[in-house]
Each structure stands twice: as C-alpha cells, then as structure tokens.
Design a protein around this motif. Sequence first.
Motif, PDB file in Angstrom:
ATOM      1  N   HIS A  25      39.005   0.885  26.159  1.00 62.41           N
ATOM      2  CA  HIS A  25      39.699   0.215  27.080  1.00 62.41           C
ATOM      3  C   HIS A  25      40.924   0.925  27.662  1.00 62.41           C
ATOM      4  O   HIS A  25      41.301   1.931  27.226  1.00 62.41           O
ATOM      5  CB  HIS A  25      40.331  -1.204  26.505  1.00 62.41           C
ATOM      6  N   PRO A  26      41.364   0.543  28.906  1.00 65.22           N
ATOM      7  CA  PRO A  26      42.260   1.452  29.455  1.00 65.22           C
ATOM      8  C   PRO A  26      43.435   1.572  28.808  1.00 65.22           C
ATOM      9  O   PRO A  26      44.099   0.762  28.132  1.00 65.22           O
ATOM     10  CB  PRO A  26      42.649   0.564  30.884  1.00 65.22           C
ATOM     11  N   LEU A  27      44.126   2.793  28.644  1.00 71.74           N
ATOM     12  CA  LEU A  27      45.302   3.006  27.889  1.00 71.74           C
ATOM     13  C   LEU A  27      46.486   3.225  28.785  1.00 71.74           C
ATOM     14  O   LEU A  27      47.364   3.604  28.142  1.00 71.74           O
ATOM     15  CB  LEU A  27      44.974   4.278  27.202  1.00 71.74           C
ATOM     16  N   CYS A  28      46.512   3.128  29.999  1.00 70.39           N
ATOM     17  CA  CYS A  28      47.757   3.101  30.743  1.00 70.39           C
ATOM     18  C   CYS A  28      49.038   2.615  30.219  1.00 70.39           C
ATOM     19  O   CYS A  28      50.083   2.995  30.191  1.00 70.39           O
ATOM     20  CB  CYS A  28      47.310   2.440  32.138  1.00 70.39           C
ATOM     21  N   ASN A  29      49.009   1.433  29.518  1.00 72.12           N
ATOM     22  CA  ASN A  29      50.192   0.825  28.845  1.00 72.12           C
ATOM     23  C   ASN A  29      50.694   1.533  27.791  1.00 72.12           C
ATOM     24  O   ASN A  29      51.972   1.532  27.484  1.00 72.12           O
ATOM     25  CB  ASN A  29      49.801  -0.459  28.376  1.00 72.12           C
ATOM     26  N   LEU A  30      50.007   2.541  27.452  1.00 66.44           N
ATOM     27  CA  LEU A  30      50.775   3.737  26.525  1.00 66.44           C
ATOM     28  C   LEU A  30      51.379   4.871  27.085  1.00 66.44           C
ATOM     29  O   LEU A  30      51.989   5.470  26.240  1.00 66.44           O
ATOM     30  CB  LEU A  30      49.766   3.947  25.379  1.00 66.44           C
ATOM     31  N   ILE A  31      51.335   5.085  28.201  1.00 66.85           N
ATOM     32  CA  ILE A  31      51.767   6.025  28.863  1.00 66.85           C
ATOM     33  C   ILE A  31      53.678   6.128  28.858  1.00 66.85           C
ATOM     34  O   ILE A  31      54.114   7.161  28.677  1.00 66.85           O
ATOM     35  CB  ILE A  31      51.412   6.166  30.424  1.00 66.85           C
ATOM     36  N   SER A  32      53.883   4.705  29.087  1.00 65.05           N
ATOM     37  CA  SER A  32      55.196   4.803  29.179  1.00 65.05           C
ATOM     38  C   SER A  32      55.806   5.558  30.571  1.00 65.05           C
ATOM     39  O   SER A  32      55.404   4.969  31.439  1.00 65.05           O
ATOM     40  CB  SER A  32      56.199   5.126  28.026  1.00 65.05           C
ATOM     41  N   ASP A  33      56.613   6.575  30.326  1.00 64.47           N
ATOM     42  CA  ASP A  33      57.388   7.171  31.451  1.00 64.47           C
ATOM     43  C   ASP A  33      56.562   8.254  32.206  1.00 64.47           C
ATOM     44  O   ASP A  33      56.810   8.642  32.988  1.00 64.47           O
ATOM     45  CB  ASP A  33      58.670   7.543  31.261  1.00 64.47           C
ATOM     46  N   LYS A  34      55.637   9.115  31.287  1.00 63.39           N
ATOM     47  CA  LYS A  34      54.913  10.025  31.915  1.00 63.39           C
ATOM     48  C   LYS A  34      53.573  10.252  31.097  1.00 63.39           C
ATOM     49  O   LYS A  34      53.589  10.140  29.863  1.00 63.39           O
ATOM     50  CB  LYS A  34      55.629  11.153  31.700  1.00 63.39           C
ATOM     51  N   PRO A  35      52.737  10.957  31.694  1.00 59.12           N
ATOM     52  CA  PRO A  35      51.344  11.087  31.037  1.00 59.12           C
ATOM     53  C   PRO A  35      51.450  12.264  29.935  1.00 59.12           C
ATOM     54  O   PRO A  35      52.597  13.107  29.687  1.00 59.12           O
ATOM     55  CB  PRO A  35      50.652  11.966  32.120  1.00 59.12           C
ATOM     56  N   PHE A  36      50.388  12.332  29.122  1.00 56.38           N
ATOM     57  CA  PHE A  36      50.425  12.984  27.832  1.00 56.38           C
ATOM     58  C   PHE A  36      50.120  14.359  28.077  1.00 56.38           C
ATOM     59  O   PHE A  36      49.606  14.749  28.890  1.00 56.38           O
ATOM     60  CB  PHE A  36      49.666  12.409  26.547  1.00 56.38           C
ATOM     61  N   GLU A  37      50.792  15.288  27.262  1.00 55.63           N
ATOM     62  CA  GLU A  37      50.503  16.624  27.424  1.00 55.63           C
ATOM     63  C   GLU A  37      49.363  17.338  26.427  1.00 55.63           C
ATOM     64  O   GLU A  37      49.019  18.601  26.142  1.00 55.63           O
ATOM     65  CB  GLU A  37      51.761  17.467  27.270  1.00 55.63           C
ATOM     66  N   GLY A  38      48.719  16.252  25.613  1.00 57.52           N
ATOM     67  CA  GLY A  38      47.563  16.629  24.636  1.00 57.52           C
ATOM     68  C   GLY A  38      47.206  15.660  24.021  1.00 57.52           C
ATOM     69  O   GLY A  38      48.008  14.406  23.978  1.00 57.52           O
TER      70      GLY A  38
END
Length: 256
Positions: free
Chosen positions: A109-122
Amino acid sequence: MPSVLKKISAATVREDFNDPIAVVHYARAAHSLGLWKSEKLLIERFFTDKSARLIEAGCGAGRVTVGLWELGYHNLVAFDFAEELVDQARALAEERSAAIPIHHADATHPLCNLISDKPFEGALFMFNGLMQIPGRANRRLALKNIAAVCLPGAPLLFTTHDRDHSRVERASWKLETLRWEQGKQDPRLVEFGDRYFEDDVGRTFMHLPDRTEILEDLAAAGWTHDYDSMRRDLVRESRAVVDFSDECRFWAAQRS
C-alpha cells in the motif's frame, strides 16, 4: 468431496505472523540474536552516513531496526504489517531506549504517510521479508512503493533465498517443475517458486526466486541493481544465525 484449498494471500501470511508461536520465535531472536555479521558488514558498506534518514520495511519484532539503532543509525522509521510483531518491536525499542517510530503498515500500500517532512535516504527489507509477499505483481508493487518514498540514489538492501544456491536445491526445484507441469503442485501456491510449510516455529510462506527474476523486478520497480552475494561468500556466521536462517542472497540496489 474435499473442500477446495484457498490460495495463499496477504491475509494468510499476516495471520501466520500474528500466530503466538511465530511471535515468540521472532521476538526471541530480536532480543538475543541481533544483527548477523553479514548484515552488519553490508549495512555499514552501503549506508555510510549514519545520520541518513532510513526506512525499514517488514521490521518484524525489531531485530534489525534495534540493531541499526545500536550501530548508531538514529534517523529511522520502521513498519510491519503484522500487528503482533509491531507490538513486539515497539516493546524492544522501548527496552533498549531506541527512539524509533514503528508503524503498522503494508508495503503493498502507499507509504506516503510515513515520509513526514522529507523522503528517505535509504531503505532496508531484511530477512527475506519481500519474499513473503505472495504474488510477483505484489512484490513489484512493494518495491515501487518503497522507491516512491526514497530520494534518487538512495540505497536499498534486502535478502532472498535462491533456487540455484546448491545442488540439492536445484534438484528439488527440478522435481517441483515436474509437479507444476503435471498440475500436481500444492494448490495453495500462487506461482512457481512458492513454498508453504509448517514446522515448530509456525507456518511460513516463502517465494524463492532465481537471480534473473530479482534483476527484472528491480528494474521494473525503479531500482538499479548494484550488488548481490550469497551470505556464505561474505562471512562465517555463528551457529545461532545458521540455525535461525537458511542460506540467503543479499541484494543492494539504488533508487533510479
């Protein structure tokens, strides 16, 4: 007439992981086993910046997530789709004073709600978690969803089993090929490469790919293959690790 056996689904796998026998098994490993030597080696090789924002998919009872924290990776987010394992991971993090947000979420499922303020670096998807998603299309979707919350160039580290890693394994899959050609395979299986078995640690679904399958799936899901190696070619693991996990292949890729 015997009842028709249902195909293995995400609900099947979630139920198996939430089973008390499985929960105890994974929680015990999380508390006592920690990171494998091979995991530590490759984590430190591909995640050189310990301040980088990382996400771990399929964190289970927290073995790798808390292990990452103890290595000095403190900018972490983790999730798993099995509620009981999430509870175990949160309890372990609290016990070890590891301030890790651990969510109940599903990689398909989409994980956008886990991003918070910025995308992940790994990103990491350890201990064959990706291969416990039934259906190749669903595994590709999980890889796409993880890619969607990562920056370009972000490393991804994960493991799979390998149908070709030994003569015994290759012989076993030759027999399995005949079963599928004759329509005599386990009717619960979704596709060739699947296994579903029960032992003293519960019921387990696992898809065993070959190398070509993973290379194709990475390319289709927005990842560029960087590295792969069988665990045995990296280090000699302890007896406890070997007893806990069969031989596996490590994969590293970069967000395209």
